[in-house]
Design an enzyme around this catalytic site. Sequence first.
Site, PDB file in Angstrom:
ATOM      1  N   GLY A   1       0.810  -1.221   0.000  1.00 44.66           N
ATOM      2  CA  GLY A   1       0.000   0.000   0.000  1.00 44.66           C
ATOM      3  C   GLY A   1       0.839   1.265   0.000  1.00 44.66           C
ATOM      4  O   GLY A   1       0.674   2.136  -0.844  1.00 44.66           O
TER       5      GLY A   1
ATOM      6  N   MET B   1       4.650   3.228   2.139  1.00 45.64           N
ATOM      7  CA  MET B   1       5.819   3.022   2.985  1.00 45.64           C
ATOM      8  C   MET B   1       6.193   4.306   3.715  1.00 45.64           C
ATOM      9  O   MET B   1       6.278   5.371   3.117  1.00 45.64           O
ATOM     10  CB  MET B   1       6.986   2.512   2.111  1.00 45.64           C
TER      11      MET B   1
ATOM     12  N   GLU C   1       0.637   5.886   7.360  1.00 42.37           N
ATOM     13  CA  GLU C   1       2.058   6.172   7.125  1.00 42.37           C
ATOM     14  C   GLU C   1       2.505   7.382   7.937  1.00 42.37           C
ATOM     15  O   GLU C   1       3.612   7.395   8.491  1.00 42.37           O
ATOM     16  CB  GLU C   1       2.342   6.393   5.639  1.00 42.37           C
TER      17      GLU C   1
ATOM     18  N   HIS D   1       3.119   6.407  11.527  1.00 39.89           N
ATOM     19  CA  HIS D   1       4.368   5.659  11.702  1.00 39.89           C
ATOM     20  C   HIS D   1       5.519   6.580  12.107  1.00 39.89           C
ATOM     21  O   HIS D   1       6.514   6.108  12.657  1.00 39.89           O
ATOM     22  CB  HIS D   1       4.769   4.969  10.399  1.00 39.89           C
TER      23      HIS D   1
ATOM     24  N   GLU E   1       3.355  -2.121  13.479  1.00 35.12           N
ATOM     25  CA  GLU E   1       2.220  -2.262  12.553  1.00 35.12           C
ATOM     26  C   GLU E   1       0.879  -2.398  13.273  1.00 35.12           C
ATOM     27  O   GLU E   1      -0.100  -1.756  12.904  1.00 35.12           O
ATOM     28  CB  GLU E   1       2.454  -3.428  11.586  1.00 35.12           C
TER      29      GLU E   1
HETATM   30  N1  TRP Z   1       5.639  -0.639   6.460  1.00 30.59           N
HETATM   31  C1  TRP Z   1       4.682  -0.485   5.407  1.00 30.59           C
HETATM   32  C2  TRP Z   1       3.360  -0.120   6.039  1.00 30.59           C
HETATM   33  O1  TRP Z   1       2.830  -0.828   6.814  1.00 30.59           O
HETATM   34  C3  TRP Z   1       4.436  -1.653   4.547  1.00 30.59           C
HETATM   35  C4  TRP Z   1       5.556  -2.360   3.881  1.00 30.59           C
HETATM   36  C5  TRP Z   1       6.337  -3.309   4.375  1.00 30.59           C
HETATM   37  C6  TRP Z   1       5.897  -2.298   2.536  1.00 30.59           C
HETATM   38  N2  TRP Z   1       7.128  -3.869   3.423  1.00 30.59           N
HETATM   39  C7  TRP Z   1       6.870  -3.267   2.291  1.00 30.59           C
HETATM   40  C8  TRP Z   1       5.469  -1.511   1.505  1.00 30.59           C
HETATM   41  C9  TRP Z   1       7.361  -3.503   1.017  1.00 30.59           C
HETATM   42  C10 TRP Z   1       5.981  -1.734   0.236  1.00 30.59           C
HETATM   43  C11 TRP Z   1       6.908  -2.728  -0.001  1.00 30.59           C
HETATM   44  O2  TRP Z   1       2.848   0.912   5.821  1.00 30.59           O
HETATM   45 ZN    ZN Z   2       2.507   0.146   8.554  1.00 31.01          ZN
END
Ligand code: TRP
Ligand code: ZN
Length: 888
Positions: free
Chosen positions: A266, A268, A303, A306, A325
Amino acid sequence: MRTDSSPQTIFRKDYTPPAYLVDTVELGFDLDPDRTVVANRITMRQNPASKSRDIVLHGEEIELVALRLNGKTLAPTEYHLNGSTLTIRKAPAKAVLEIETLCAPVQNTSLSGLYVSNGNFFTQCEAEGFRRITYFPDRPDVMAKYTVMLRADKAAYPVLLSNGNLIEEGELGDGRHYAKWEDPFKKPSYLFALVAARLVCQEERYTLQSGREVLLQVWVEEGNLDKTDYAMQSLKNSIRWDEERFGLELDLDRFMIVAVGDFNMGAMENKGLNIFNTKFVLANPRVATDIDYAGIEAVVGHEYFHNWTGNRVTCRDWFQLSLKEGLTVFRDQEFSADMIGTDSGRAVTRIDQVRTLRQAQFPEDAGPMSHPVRPDSFVEINNFYTVTVYEKGAEVVRMYQTLVGRDGFRKGMDLYFKRHDGQAVECDDFRAAMADANGRDLRQFERWYSQAGTPIVTARTRYDAVKRNFDIILSQRCPASAGQADKLPFHIPVAVGLLSASGKDLPLTLEGGKHAKGATTVVLELTEQEQIFRFRHVDERPTPSILRDFSAPVILEYDYTDDELLHLFSHDSDPVNRWEAGQRLAMERLLKLTAQVAAAGGSDAGLKLDATFIDAQRAVLTDDTLDPAFRELALILPSEIIIAEQMDVVDPQAIHVARQFMRRTIGAALKSELLVQYHANQTPGAYSPDALSAGKRALKNLCLSYLMVAPDMAELKLAQQQFEKAGNMTDRSAALVSMIHSGAEAGPYLKAFYQDFEHEALVIDKWFAMQAAAPTTNVAAVRKLMQHPAFTLKNPNRARSLIFNFTSANPSQFHAADGSAYEFWAEFVIKLDAINPQVAARLARGMDRWRRYAPALQAKMKKALEKVAGRAKLSNDVLEVVTKALAN
Ligand code: TRP
Ligand code: ZN
């Protein structure tokens, strides 16, 4: 790709602190699609918490050009390159490493590390992508300050972005230019990001509550600048909400969101430079549905949140993933609920969360990939970005709030930041902060992190009319799950209310309880295998409303009579349980009908649906005192997947026939009421994505879908008119979906839709998706759609729109008796794996529940799994999924 013979399992218990800590990282990029040069200068020092003197770096799919330690070039004999680890033994206490590497972004189809999408450069480093950019101790407990110099052709890549603040930019001659970025905060490598691209932005100066001014930007491709308003608005709302609800302020002067069309997930949360799948940024009424708008708000919030829960306080190791998460999903859920503002709107978001859990998390927790919220082992960490870690993790966080209250939860959060700002910590540290801030013993609560599987809570009740006592006896058990046989009791908050015969909430007096006088909902804390809770002064035998607001992620068993369920369905003051009563009424009937269809060899001849149920549906449909959004949810029958989860042996065709029979019968019986509500819930005027308008559209379009199960000419006309006159994508796509599902000739409309939106990639995804999920689309039709010039396996959104919607949202066709769709699944898991292992592994999960099908189907599914597992060249991602599916 797997190069060594068998993949390695990583265990949580094997954690050791890093031998070296990193103070600063200076990165220089000479960006070129075919040959990018990365120069990396790392200042390291020995970690007092480690006895090792070995510097361990990770690197993958990069070519090492030069390696210097404290100014001296290391000969190949002075370091050890083994697979993806580079070790320098017996290093000095202080070390400056200079590393030069090469990579080829244009060839990187995995979308992990540095890659090219539509001619632009992007990075994705979580979880272990940074090692595909340079050699580095690529683990989240190594936090450092980064300075980044980007150099690229100016005409092709006019925009150069990285984390933090822009401190310098200029020309280089040769048509190249540079930009230098500095991130003032220490961060783990997974939060690094860069973008070098031809993009434009919507930007705005925004004043924080403290009075400080910040710059907000949303970067997109040129043609999409008309679709950034909602993301920008959602960002501002997120910033304000985190200040108000948690006292957390944006810590940078500049915050950027960048949209990219090729993306594995989705979005980052890279520090100050969030990178998003276009799906969660771009919206205007013409191209985006209400659900898309809600998704953008939630993901932009997620995001942004985070920045504190994930970035300022991060994870010690990847087993702690839910620390950031689960907590951040909980925060985005609360944000979305608060943005609606009303109690009934809040309830609607809660019901949606329960549906997701049942549709995706419960099956995961009962299947071969079952794992605790904090896993104990993994082969490929990318396979553990799951509904368990995210959504069940959010439920675990929500239970703290249920146990200690909203104010107590805030105290726990404050203490968590006070203790751990700037650190990489564990789930246990969060639990300790919640316990300590509230003076509570939460030791038993740890089992929510360590034990997998969905607990089953069984309730019994007894009423003593003489003593006026009402007892609720709760017991719990948890089925064995992959690798975990015996479970200990969980600490389960069970919110309960009691309804009188007239449907009113009774004031409660719980024996030994500490609740407020006159409370109508109390939280029972079930900590033992079985416990008795006694309510006193109960003047009549009440109807219990148990697990209000879905207070714990469990399965509740209680022997409700139909009369009790009807009573709750019409009166429960708790909207979640009111909805739940309707789902139970529907499920009972769906299971019976499914069994009858199966016994009749698949035919729906002679099936009957009782008037009681239809009357209850009618009452909700026509009750104008209820939120339209709630009415829509109350009228949707449990999905075919959720029905399947209730059966010991799943018969997907029988489920489909039974559910369709029920929908057709309701549609016919309530025809006039559906029409009235269809017209009463129009939303004329300019489109607005607000919850009330979206709820009306949802109810109206549900009415349409019922009318279209077996449409007559007038109903067909209604759908056609809606399609033609629709002023927004929600109504337009709903009309088209209803036509496709009805089996009526939808061809011309599909064609018109395609032509209208040919240049809107996200809408073309919808065009593929709605066809893939239609029960009239078989595997041959999907293969034909794959021949369409707009189809490609390389773009994850596009691949998912057709393939995933077929394999996971179209169960009656996916499980076609001849097994042809299983062969299709195997073929595309293998094809996708060669392009993008992360995406392929998600598709591979589609076979998780294979053991639950009738023997004939099982055998074909197993064969397909074995076909994939038997391939010589398979990624660890896919290998882990299919191996576990075959083993458990
Ligand atoms: N940390 C991101 C979220 O939860 C998600 C994520 C983890 C991600 N690994 C990834 C996004 C690899 C893209 C590709 O918002
Ligand atoms: Zn996340």
